[in-house]
Design an enzyme around this catalytic site. Structure first.
Site, short mmCIF file in Angstrom:
data_model
loop_
_atom_site.label_atom_id
_atom_site.label_comp_id
_atom_site.label_asym_id
_atom_site.label_seq_id
_atom_site.Cartn_x
_atom_site.Cartn_y
_atom_site.Cartn_z
N ASP A 22 0.65 -1.15 0.08
CA ASP A 22 0.03 0.06 0.02
C ASP A 22 0.91 1.22 -0.07
OD1 ASP A 22 -2.22 1.60 0.21
OD2 ASP A 22 -2.65 1.56 2.10
N HIS A 39 3.40 2.89 -8.95
CA HIS A 39 3.17 1.51 -9.21
C HIS A 39 4.47 1.01 -9.66
CE1 HIS A 39 -0.99 1.50 -7.69
NE2 HIS A 39 -1.22 2.29 -8.52
N SER A 67 -6.59 -5.82 -5.91
CA SER A 67 -8.08 -6.58 -5.29
C SER A 67 -8.97 -6.66 -6.03
CB SER A 67 -8.12 -5.75 -3.93
OG SER A 67 -8.73 -4.41 -4.23
N LEU A 133 11.68 -20.87 -3.41
CA LEU A 133 10.45 -19.80 -2.99
C LEU A 133 9.32 -19.89 -3.77
CD1 LEU A 133 9.53 -17.30 -1.27
CD2 LEU A 133 10.83 -15.87 -3.00
#
Length: 250
Positions: A22, A39, A67, A133
């Site tokens: 955020d 961004h 989202s 990972l």
């Protein structure tokens, strides 16, 4: 539910770190730049997170990239985000594979452009053998959507006669979430100064430790993540037990 580190693992290290990235827009506004610049700058923070997780032995890194509510943002910003996402998939996938990183994308892909959906699938296939990972990107994802689609799957199985209502348990629902193949998050980090989880991994974060940083996402780099990991290492995770039970190893 796999809430603890397996035998042989350093219990002070989270197996699974989840991050709500955020503050990109605010970072850009502070510099009198368009929101998309924030961004783009945030991509470097993503690379920093991957670097630390690889070095420190974190098994899973989940990033909340887009989202289900983000579609409400201005159309030009959403378009720029989609272009950035597609470009990153094409540009970074080889590096991920070379570093042993397996990419997994969770969320409802149906709303994305066909070109982006194809790129997602190809990136997952290209990195499928990565074992150092697992990098999970939550895109068009919402925790409520995830729980609902898991419940719908169980309901469909019941309607088909494949299970009884009594057989529907917490474990069965969790096994149908989009993260079913992963350990539950141990640590959830949110940058940007906000202190909420915003419909992110609602079921999965039930026992996660929460860590909030005032840093905007583009400024959250290696040192900031290691500070969060150190904070996690100093916490006592009780899972309903008392401190005395934990100390006694019971």
């Amino acid at each position: 539910m796999n809430k603890t580190n397996p035998a042989g693992k350093d219990a002070s290290l989270p197996r699974h770190v989840a991050i709500i990235m955020d503050g990109n827009n605010r970072w850009a506004r502070k510099r009198l730049m368009p929101g998309v610049a924030g961004h783009k700058a945030g991509v470097d923070a993503v690379k920093a997170m991957i670097e630390v997780c690889l070095e420190d032995g974190v098994e899973v890194l989940t990033l909340f990239a887009f989202s289900s509510e983000n579609w409400r943002r201005p159309e030009d910003e959403v378009g720029a985000l989609m272009e950035l996402f597609l470009g990153a998939l094409r540009r970074e996938v080889r590096k991920l594979r070379e570093n042993g990183v397996r990419l997994q994308i969770i969320g409802d892909r149906s709303r994305f452009a066909p070109e982006l959906q194809v790129a997602m699938e190809q990136a997952e296939q290209t990195t499928a053998q990565g074992s150092r990972l697992t990098l999970v990107i939550a895109a068009n994802y919402g925790g409520q959507w995830d729980i609902a689609q898991a419940a719908r799957t169980l309901a469909e199985e019941a309607v088909r006669g494949e299970r009884t209502l009594d057989s529907i348990t917490e474990q069965q629902l969790e096994a149908r979430l989009s993260t079913a193949n992963l350990p539950l998050p141990d640590l959830c980090i949110r940058t940007g100064g906000e202190k909420r989880i915003s419909n992110f991994l609602l079921w999965q974060l039930a026992y996660a430790e929460l860590y909030f940083s005032d840093l905007y996402w583009p400024d959250f780099k290696q040192a900031a993540l290691r500070e969060a990991l150190a904070d996690f290492a100093g916490r006592q995770r009780r899972f309903g037990k008392t401190s005395e039970q934990i100390a006694a190893g019971s």
